[in-house]
Design a protein around this motif. Structure first.
Motif, short mmCIF file in Angstrom:
data_model
loop_
_atom_site.label_atom_id
_atom_site.label_comp_id
_atom_site.label_asym_id
_atom_site.label_seq_id
_atom_site.Cartn_x
_atom_site.Cartn_y
_atom_site.Cartn_z
N GLN A 52 9.09 -18.38 27.57
CA GLN A 52 9.22 -17.07 26.92
C GLN A 52 10.30 -16.22 27.59
O GLN A 52 11.08 -15.53 26.91
CB GLN A 52 7.89 -16.32 26.97
N THR A 53 10.34 -16.29 28.90
CA THR A 53 11.36 -15.53 29.64
C THR A 53 12.74 -16.07 29.32
O THR A 53 13.69 -15.29 29.11
CB THR A 53 11.10 -15.62 31.15
N GLN A 54 12.88 -17.39 29.28
CA GLN A 54 14.17 -18.00 28.95
C GLN A 54 14.62 -17.62 27.54
O GLN A 54 15.81 -17.34 27.31
CB GLN A 54 14.07 -19.52 29.07
N THR A 55 13.67 -17.57 26.62
CA THR A 55 13.99 -17.17 25.24
C THR A 55 14.47 -15.72 25.19
O THR A 55 15.43 -15.39 24.48
CB THR A 55 12.75 -17.36 24.34
N SER A 56 13.81 -14.86 25.97
CA SER A 56 14.23 -13.45 26.04
C SER A 56 15.62 -13.33 26.67
O SER A 56 16.41 -12.46 26.28
CB SER A 56 13.22 -12.64 26.85
N LEU A 57 15.91 -14.20 27.64
CA LEU A 57 17.25 -14.20 28.25
C LEU A 57 18.33 -14.58 27.23
O LEU A 57 19.41 -13.98 27.21
CB LEU A 57 17.28 -15.18 29.42
N ILE A 58 18.03 -15.56 26.41
CA ILE A 58 18.98 -15.97 25.37
C ILE A 58 19.28 -14.78 24.44
O ILE A 58 20.44 -14.50 24.14
CB ILE A 58 18.42 -17.15 24.55
N HIS A 59 18.20 -14.09 24.04
CA HIS A 59 18.36 -12.92 23.16
C HIS A 59 19.18 -11.83 23.86
O HIS A 59 20.06 -11.21 23.24
CB HIS A 59 16.98 -12.38 22.77
N MET A 60 18.91 -11.60 25.14
CA MET A 60 19.60 -10.55 25.88
C MET A 60 21.09 -10.86 26.00
O MET A 60 21.95 -10.01 25.73
CB MET A 60 18.99 -10.39 27.27
N TYR A 61 21.42 -12.10 26.41
CA TYR A 61 22.84 -12.46 26.55
C TYR A 61 23.55 -12.44 25.20
O TYR A 61 24.75 -12.14 25.13
CB TYR A 61 22.97 -13.83 27.21
N CYS A 62 22.81 -12.73 24.14
CA CYS A 62 23.38 -12.65 22.79
C CYS A 62 23.82 -11.21 22.50
O CYS A 62 24.94 -10.97 22.06
CB CYS A 62 22.32 -13.11 21.78
N LYS A 63 22.93 -10.24 22.76
CA LYS A 63 23.24 -8.84 22.49
C LYS A 63 24.32 -8.29 23.43
O LYS A 63 24.99 -7.31 23.10
CB LYS A 63 21.97 -7.98 22.62
N CYS A 64 24.44 -8.92 24.59
CA CYS A 64 25.48 -8.49 25.54
C CYS A 64 26.82 -9.18 25.25
O CYS A 64 27.80 -8.95 25.96
CB CYS A 64 25.05 -8.81 26.97
N GLY A 65 26.85 -10.04 24.22
CA GLY A 65 28.08 -10.72 23.84
C GLY A 65 28.47 -11.86 24.75
O GLY A 65 29.61 -12.32 24.72
N GLU A 106 28.32 -17.79 26.08
CA GLU A 106 28.34 -18.97 26.97
C GLU A 106 27.06 -19.05 27.81
O GLU A 106 26.50 -20.14 27.97
CB GLU A 106 29.56 -18.93 27.89
N ARG A 107 26.62 -17.92 28.35
CA ARG A 107 25.40 -17.91 29.18
C ARG A 107 24.18 -18.25 28.33
O ARG A 107 23.28 -18.97 28.78
CB ARG A 107 25.21 -16.54 29.83
N GLU A 136 24.17 -21.93 27.74
CA GLU A 136 23.83 -22.62 28.99
C GLU A 136 22.30 -22.65 29.20
O GLU A 136 21.73 -23.69 29.55
CB GLU A 136 24.51 -21.89 30.15
N ILE A 137 21.66 -21.51 28.97
CA ILE A 137 20.20 -21.42 29.15
C ILE A 137 19.49 -22.27 28.09
O ILE A 137 18.56 -23.02 28.40
CB ILE A 137 19.72 -19.96 29.06
N PHE A 138 19.95 -22.18 26.84
CA PHE A 138 19.32 -22.94 25.76
C PHE A 138 19.43 -24.44 25.98
O PHE A 138 18.45 -25.18 25.83
CB PHE A 138 19.97 -22.56 24.43
N ASN A 139 20.60 -24.90 26.35
CA ASN A 139 20.81 -26.34 26.55
C ASN A 139 20.03 -26.89 27.74
O ASN A 139 19.72 -28.09 27.79
CB ASN A 139 22.31 -26.64 26.74
N ALA A 140 19.70 -26.00 28.70
CA ALA A 140 18.97 -26.44 29.89
C ALA A 140 17.47 -26.53 29.67
O ALA A 140 16.73 -27.06 30.51
CB ALA A 140 19.26 -25.50 31.05
N LEU A 141 16.98 -26.01 28.52
CA LEU A 141 15.54 -26.02 28.26
C LEU A 141 15.04 -27.44 28.05
O LEU A 141 15.57 -28.19 27.22
CB LEU A 141 15.22 -25.18 27.02
N SER A 142 14.00 -27.81 28.79
CA SER A 142 13.42 -29.15 28.63
C SER A 142 12.57 -29.24 27.37
O SER A 142 12.43 -30.29 26.76
CB SER A 142 12.56 -29.50 29.86
#
Length: 592
Positions: free
Chosen positions: A381-394, A397-398, A401-407
């Motif tokens: 859940q935290t990783q998903t929120s990070l993806i959303h946050m980096y998306c809104k921050c433009g 790439e980050r 990186e987080i999405f591809n690293a998810l097992s």
């Protein structure tokens, strides 16, 4: 004392249990052993009960060894007490082993084993033992039914089995057993069968505080705030004890209603009942004032609480995010960290949404350090929120990186990354990722992910793809289109120049949603040719609403056609209707 007869020791241990001093009961048993005496079947029954109440598995095992050494392992009362102890200590394997080895079983023994499985929500096993109990000619009691119903959770089959217990209890004449009916009432609320719960509640001749609290929570889950307030008044008139659970449900309903006057009255009642500083209640109060739009009162109450737990801090941080004061939320989060109180997962997710709201990459990186420090880095859940946050921050790439690293990727993770591509104008990548997600048959797309997909089609101008997805959403996945889906389609058709198709599409949309679709339509019209505008503009009165944006768009379109009187009329109507155009704003982050 040490030479007192065993009977006196038993009375002391029994009395200690009755008063709730279970540790003292174990101390008394230890003193009994030191005096040179040993326990009998009554002693072991009392001592094992103390172990069960303390959930002390180690002490319980020790007492069982004494039972075996002294030859009481065949005593059905001692064995049943041990079985109940292992059940309450969540040691299901030891409970099952003991049950299987019992030379003779009583109704209480069967009930203890059924209860043990029910507590672990192993519904099938609890019902298997229930059927086996009946085949052994034991007549189930109301306690048997209570255990069975309490374990019904999650699946449809569990609900059906719970409903069968309801029928079975009625057939056996347990109508007067309030504990059973309260359990069934709780089950219906748990499964969101509020109508069934209300029907049962209305049929109950006897009701307790638990009955009212349960149905109260049912109405709260249903979102029937007015009924919650009405039932609350009934509870007060009947002078039923008001506990924290009742107030949390009441406060949640006030938050949904958004009525500040009622919220203030509830707070007065809380203070009068001495519940305003209860952890769950205090957090709910902050949330209530924030949802009622009074962030000042929320902060005032927050500051008044001397002992602040993580739940209260999180509620106040969330209140600021809800009030679009994300920068203040970040400052409060730093204040919380400075108190050495560790955040929980919800705190982290809430503060990540604050970073996303202001699009601050520097704040995002600081929060990322906290995530690593507090051990939330591997949480999905935290990783998903990070993806959303980096998306809104433009920072695409980050996010990648987080999405591809998810097992493991659940629907929320896929949806966040699909939205990330769509939000950053990567329509082709967004659709490719959606098609990749569909290969995983364990994941069923929902309304949210289809909004992101249609948005991607819109940004990329893929009309045929968008129509195909919109149709499959309904026919293949049974998802009813919402305002967001309709808006995406109107925008897609209009921007692609299919003005007539867009108008036809709007005419087929449910009437209650139609007025909200004119804004994307009018926005697209501004880029269309003059002939189309000339034909459509006479219907302008149909598209007028309380939206300031629609009036501004209509004025701009009229001006582009040289219809200056119409343009002036639309501008003047903004003032006549008391509408106000919100000023646009932008934010620039400077790095040293």
């Amino acid at each position: 004392m040490q030479f007192a007869p065993r009977r006196k020791w038993n009375l002391l241990i029994k009395s200690s249990n009755k008063d709730g001093f279970f540790l003292e009961s174990l101390d008394l048993y230890s003193s009994l052993l030191k005096s040179g005496c040993h326990g009998d079947h009554l002693t072991f029954t009392f001592v094992v009960k103390a172990c069960a109440q303390l959930a002390s598995l180690w002490s319980g095992r020790k007492v069982q060894s004494h039972v075996i050494l002294l030859g009481f392992q065949s005593d059905v009362f001692v064995q049943t007490s041990l079985l109940d102890m292992y059940s309450k200590c969540s040691s299901l394997s030891e409970a099952r082993q003991l049950f299987d080895e019992m030379p003779s079983k009583s109704v209480v023994s069967w009930n203890s084993m059924i209860s043990a499985y029910a507590k672990e929500f192993q519904t099938q096993e609890s019902f298997r033992h229930f059927n086996e109990m009946r085949s052994c000619c034991f007549r189930p009691t109301s306690s048997t039914c209570v255990s069975l119903v309490s374990g019904c959770s999650g699946s449809t089959s569990a609900l059906q089995q719970g409903q069968s217990v309801h029928c079975f209890g009625t057939k056996l004449g347990f109508h007067s057993d309030l504990r059973l009916w309260n359990s069934i009432l709780t089950m219906y609320v748990r499964f969101n069968l509020i109508d069934d719960a209300i029907s049962l509640f209305d049929s109950m001749k006897e009701r307790s505080a638990i009955t009212y609290t349960t149905i109260f929570g049912g109405y709260a889950k249903l979102g029937d705030c007015l009924m919650v307030l009405n039932l609350f008044n009934q509870i007060r008139l009947k002078q039923i004890g008001l506990d924290a659970i009742v107030f949390v449900n009441l406060i949640s309903s006030c938050a949904l209603l958004g009525r500040l006057l009622i919220a203030s009255s509830v707070l007065s009642l809380l203070i009068r009942n001495g519940l305003d500083c209860e952890p769950n209640v205090a957090a709910a109060v902050v949330n209530m004032f924030a949802k009622c739009g009074d962030i000042f009162s929320a902060r005032k109450f927050f500051d008044s609480v001397t002992k602040k737990d993580v739940l209260l801090w999180t509620s106040m941080i969330g209140g600021y995010v809800h009030a679009d004061l994300s920068r203040t939320a970040l400052d409060l989060f730093e204040d919380m960290i400075s108190t050495d109180l560790p955040p929980n997962k919800i705190t982290i997710i809430t503060i990540l949404s604050a970073c996303a709201a202001i699009g601050s990459l520097s704040a995002a990186e600081q929060i990322f350090e906290h995530i690593d420090a507090y051990g939330f880095k591997s949480d999905l859940q935290t990783q998903t929120s990070l993806i959303h946050m980096y998306c809104k921050c433009g920072c695409l790439e980050r996010a990648e990186e987080i999405f591809n690293a998810l097992s493991h990727k659940d629907l929320a993770a896929w949806s966040s990354m699909i939205n990330c591509y769509a939000f950053n104008g990567k329509g082709e990548e967004s659709l490719a990722l959606f098609k990749e997600m569909l290969k995983d048959k364990s994941i069923k797309p929902d309304a949210v992910v289809f909004t992101d997909v249609l948005s991607a089609c819109n940004h990329y101008g893929l009309v045929e793809e968008g129509l195909k997805f919109f149709t499959s959403m309904q026919l293949q996945y049974g998802i009813e289109p919402s305002k967001e889906h309709y808006s995406c389609m109107v925008d897609l058709l209009s921007r692609a120049g299919y003005i007539d198709s867009s108008l036809e599409f709007i005419s087929r949309v449910p009437v209650q949603l139609r007025s909200q679709l004119w804004t994307p339509f009018l926005s697209a019209l501004r880029t269309s040719n003059g002939a189309q505008l000339e034909n459509i503009l006479p219907n302008r009165w149909e598209v007028e609403s309380e939206s300031t944006g629609n009036h501004v768009l209509l004025a701009g379109i009229s001006a582009s056609l040289g219809k200056w009187k119409d343009a002036r009329d639309f501008r003047m109507s903004i003032d006549k209707r008391g509408l106000r155009k919100e000023a646009g704003w932008s934010r620039t982050e400077l790095y040293s």
